[in-house]
Design a protein around this motif. Structure first.
Motif, PDB file in Angstrom:
ATOM      1  N   PHE A   1     -11.221  12.628 -21.980  1.00 35.97           N
ATOM      2  CA  PHE A   1     -10.027  13.429 -22.230  1.00 35.97           C
ATOM      3  C   PHE A   1      -9.504  14.092 -20.960  1.00 35.97           C
ATOM      4  O   PHE A   1      -8.301  14.044 -20.656  1.00 35.97           O
ATOM      5  N   ASP A   2     -10.376  14.744 -20.189  1.00 36.24           N
ATOM      6  CA  ASP A   2      -9.921  15.450 -18.992  1.00 36.24           C
ATOM      7  C   ASP A   2      -9.324  14.481 -17.973  1.00 36.24           C
ATOM      8  O   ASP A   2      -8.324  14.798 -17.313  1.00 36.24           O
ATOM      9  N   GLU A   3      -9.946  13.310 -17.850  1.00 36.46           N
ATOM     10  CA  GLU A   3      -9.395  12.306 -16.929  1.00 36.46           C
ATOM     11  C   GLU A   3      -8.034  11.829 -17.419  1.00 36.46           C
ATOM     12  O   GLU A   3      -7.129  11.572 -16.626  1.00 36.46           O
ATOM     13  N   ARG A   4      -7.882  11.738 -18.728  1.00 39.51           N
ATOM     14  CA  ARG A   4      -6.604  11.300 -19.297  1.00 39.51           C
ATOM     15  C   ARG A   4      -5.510  12.325 -19.020  1.00 39.51           C
ATOM     16  O   ARG A   4      -4.384  11.966 -18.671  1.00 39.51           O
ATOM     17  N   VAL A   5      -5.837  13.609 -19.193  1.00 39.30           N
ATOM     18  CA  VAL A   5      -4.863  14.663 -18.914  1.00 39.30           C
ATOM     19  C   VAL A   5      -4.450  14.637 -17.442  1.00 39.30           C
ATOM     20  O   VAL A   5      -3.262  14.732 -17.109  1.00 39.30           O
ATOM     21  N   GLU A   6      -5.428  14.482 -16.553  1.00 41.53           N
ATOM     22  CA  GLU A   6      -5.124  14.434 -15.124  1.00 41.53           C
ATOM     23  C   GLU A   6      -4.255  13.221 -14.792  1.00 41.53           C
ATOM     24  O   GLU A   6      -3.324  13.313 -13.993  1.00 41.53           O
TER      25      GLU A   6
ATOM     26  N   ILE B   1      -2.375   0.786 -18.333  1.00 41.16           N
ATOM     27  CA  ILE B   1      -2.140   0.781 -19.779  1.00 41.16           C
ATOM     28  C   ILE B   1      -1.056  -0.218 -20.196  1.00 41.16           C
ATOM     29  O   ILE B   1      -0.998  -0.595 -21.359  1.00 41.16           O
ATOM     30  N   LEU B   2      -0.222  -0.646 -19.248  1.00 40.11           N
ATOM     31  CA  LEU B   2       0.838  -1.596 -19.579  1.00 40.11           C
ATOM     32  C   LEU B   2       0.475  -3.026 -19.246  1.00 40.11           C
ATOM     33  O   LEU B   2       1.068  -3.961 -19.790  1.00 40.11           O
TER      34      LEU B   2
ATOM     35  N   LYS C   1      -7.645   4.185 -25.111  1.00 42.45           N
ATOM     36  CA  LYS C   1      -8.515   3.043 -24.871  1.00 42.45           C
ATOM     37  C   LYS C   1      -8.727   2.807 -23.370  1.00 42.45           C
ATOM     38  O   LYS C   1      -9.826   2.467 -22.934  1.00 42.45           O
ATOM     39  N   ALA C   2      -7.638   2.951 -22.600  1.00 41.50           N
ATOM     40  CA  ALA C   2      -7.744   2.701 -21.162  1.00 41.50           C
ATOM     41  C   ALA C   2      -8.514   3.798 -20.453  1.00 41.50           C
ATOM     42  O   ALA C   2      -9.261   3.529 -19.493  1.00 41.50           O
TER      43      ALA C   2
ATOM     44  N   ALA D   1       1.444  12.452 -32.510  1.00 44.08           N
ATOM     45  CA  ALA D   1       1.015  11.377 -31.614  1.00 44.08           C
ATOM     46  C   ALA D   1       2.228  10.765 -30.929  1.00 44.08           C
ATOM     47  O   ALA D   1       3.285  10.618 -31.526  1.00 44.08           O
ATOM     48  N   PHE D   2       2.091  10.420 -29.643  1.00 44.37           N
ATOM     49  CA  PHE D   2       3.175   9.796 -28.914  1.00 44.37           C
ATOM     50  C   PHE D   2       2.924   8.298 -28.829  1.00 44.37           C
ATOM     51  O   PHE D   2       1.834   7.807 -29.170  1.00 44.37           O
ATOM     52  N   ALA D   3       3.928   7.571 -28.366  1.00 45.84           N
ATOM     53  CA  ALA D   3       3.947   6.116 -28.512  1.00 45.84           C
ATOM     54  C   ALA D   3       2.735   5.422 -27.906  1.00 45.84           C
ATOM     55  O   ALA D   3       2.189   4.491 -28.490  1.00 45.84           O
ATOM     56  N   LEU D   4       2.314   5.845 -26.728  1.00 43.83           N
ATOM     57  CA  LEU D   4       1.228   5.144 -26.024  1.00 43.83           C
ATOM     58  C   LEU D   4      -0.090   5.889 -26.116  1.00 43.83           C
ATOM     59  O   LEU D   4      -0.982   5.689 -25.279  1.00 43.83           O
ATOM     60  N   ALA D   5      -0.235   6.769 -27.115  1.00 45.26           N
ATOM     61  CA  ALA D   5      -1.462   7.562 -27.234  1.00 45.26           C
ATOM     62  C   ALA D   5      -2.683   6.672 -27.417  1.00 45.26           C
ATOM     63  O   ALA D   5      -3.724   6.876 -26.781  1.00 45.26           O
TER      64      ALA D   5
END
Length: 496
Positions: A345-350, A417-418, A340-341, A331-335
């Motif tokens: 999944f596909d939208e997140r990858v894009e 996300i920030l 949540k934001a 897992a990476f820091a902002l996973a």
């Protein structure tokens, strides 16, 4: 006046007191609220109201100087139209640059260009295609007409050295996507235009100074390419240092137009007699394209050898896929924030791939600016004529504009996300050369790119673990640093 007026006494003093008392009790005065105390200023001791007046004056001066409104696009255009209509200033010559092609119109002596046609078929065709009248070069009224026809647009005005750069981004229909209208700040006289088209073409129109005799009619001179074979080298004298510098700049502009200055294995190597173009383009088609745009430029020798096997771009973009985000990947820091934001999944990858693409594009433009800064020191810039200095200025600003656009895209995307960053952006360009600013920009954007890759996808191999809160603070700080560096760079660039 108190020193010459007689003292108030007797019945006159009693009458004045009575009038003041009646005025304070009257309904009209009661409705004035706190304002009635201002109307009774003379009841206060002289030092009190003198001090209050001085304090108020200082307060309003500070307000006006600290919160002074920025210059609007309409102000720039209207003042430029006014100074051109006055007819006190004229152009000696106007240069058109379309890719590596160059046209010069001389004897531009009238502020109104409506009756002057462009004596070149290619420019006339381009004028019709872009719906932008090239027979009116650097004409503020003509630029205003084009801008007013846009259905959706955004304007910004930036101080660049001793000039004001009005940037209009076309967000609607039309072949021109972005236009820059540059005026001298001291008198609002237009000195340059730069147009970017949907096809990626860069078109520049600049004021040029010429020492040639002024002809009777506006003319167009096209720089002809002379073959670089042995016979032609013997038939003409060798180039001067200024000739080589001019050709090198034209090469860099042509390479920028086709995106060949963004990290490909291509090098521009000037020597006292020619400009050597060496390297390995990705394909024969790419080599053909490079040779085509460089063909009209004199003193250019091309030695290219395309890759024969599978080409791997030296700056291949990072990306993530479904497999690279599987359960076995750490897992990476902002996973968690990212999930949540953007739950899909596909939208997140894009989303992540889009941010990575923009952050790498920012680094590439900063890298190209660093190469220009290393090359164009004060000595090299002095070899260029005034028009070429303006062209160099526009080339640098083109990189800066694209860098700024990509940074804005990153800022907008990461705000999902920030949240909104609270870190202030400070701008201090005192004593900084544009070479130092370019270096700072490269360092800050490279750090930003590495952090984005680490905290959004874990693809940079960084072993330093960051918590979510630490990653947010680091990204916000680096975004602020990158924006500050780019703003400082734009402010420090001026070759006039």
């Amino acid at each position: 006046m108190d020193t010459v007026l007689p003292p108030v006494g007797g019945r006159r003093a009693e009458l004045e007191k009575l009038l003041q008392a009646k005025a304070a009790e009257s309904p009209a005065m009661a409705q004035l609220g706190w304002i009635r105390y201002l109307l009774s200023w003379h009841l206060f001791p002289r030092p009190a109201w003198i001090s209050a007046t001085a304090a108020g004056t200082i307060f309003f001066i500070l307000i006006n100087t600290t919160f002074a409104p920025t210059i609007s696009a309409s102000t720039v255009i209207n003042k430029a139209i006014r100074v051109q209509n006055q007819g006190k200033l004229t152009y000696q010559a106007i240069e058109y640059h379309v890719g590596s092609h160059k046209w010069v119109r001389e004897a531009i002596t009238q502020p109104d260009f409506k009756d002057v046609g462009v004596e070149n078929a290619e420019l006339e065709s381009l004028s019709r295609t872009l719906s932008f009248d090239f027979s009116e070069p650097l004409n503020a009224q003509q630029f205003a007409h084009w801008r007013n026809l846009l259905s959706r647009k955004t304007d910004s005005v930036a101080r660049v050295g001793e000039t004001l750069d009005l940037t209009t981004v076309n967000q609607g229909a039309g072949e021109i996507t972005e236009a820059h209208f540059v005026v001298r700040e001291r008198d609002y006289w237009p000195i340059a235009e730069r147009l970017q088209t949907r096809n990626g073409d860069l078109i520049t129109i600049v004021e040029a100074l010429t020492s040639n005799p002024v002809p009777a009619h506006p003319v167009v001179r096209v720089v002809e390419h002379v073959a670089t074979g042995p016979s032609s080298e013997l038939a003409r004298p060798g180039p001067t240092a200024a000739d080589v510098a001019q050709s090198e700049l034209m090469v860099r502009i042509a390479m920028h137009q086709i995106g060949a200055d963004m990290g490909e294995e291509l090098q521009i190597q000037p020597d006292p007699h020619a400009i050597q173009i060496v390297g390995h383009p990705e394909s024969q088609e790419r080599e053909k394209q490079i040779r085509q745009v460089l063909a009209p430029i004199p003193w250019v020798h091309i030695r290219l050898h395309p890759f024969t096997g599978a080409f791997i771009h030296p700056k291949t973009r990072l990306s993530i896929t479904r497999t690279s985000t599987a359960q076995d990947v750490p897992a990476f820091a902002l996973a968690e924030r990212l999930s949540k934001a953007i739950p899909d999944f596909d939208e997140r990858v894009e989303f992540v791939n889009t941010i990575l693409t923009s952050s790498e594009a920012v680094t590439e433009h900063a890298w190209a600016l660093q190469h220009l800064a290393d090359r164009y020191d004060e000595r090299q810039v002095d070899l260029l004529p005034v028009s070429s200095k303006q062209m160099l200025d526009l080339l640098v600003q083109s990189h800066c504009s694209e860098l700024r656009r990509q940074l804005d895209h990153i800022n907008t995307g990461l705000s999902r996300i920030l949240g909104d960053s609270q870190i202030p952006i400070s701008l201090d360009t005192a004593g900084k050369s544009w070479q130092q600013s370019a270096r700072s920009t490269l360092l800050s954007t490279r750090s930003l790119h590495e952090t984005i890759a680490a905290v959004l996808s874990g693809t940079d191999g960084n072993e330093t673990a960051l918590t979510s809160e630490e990653a947010v603070r680091k990204l916000q700080q680096q975004l602020a640093d990158a924006n500050t560096a780019v703003s400082a760079l734009q402010q420090s660039v001026s070759f006039h």
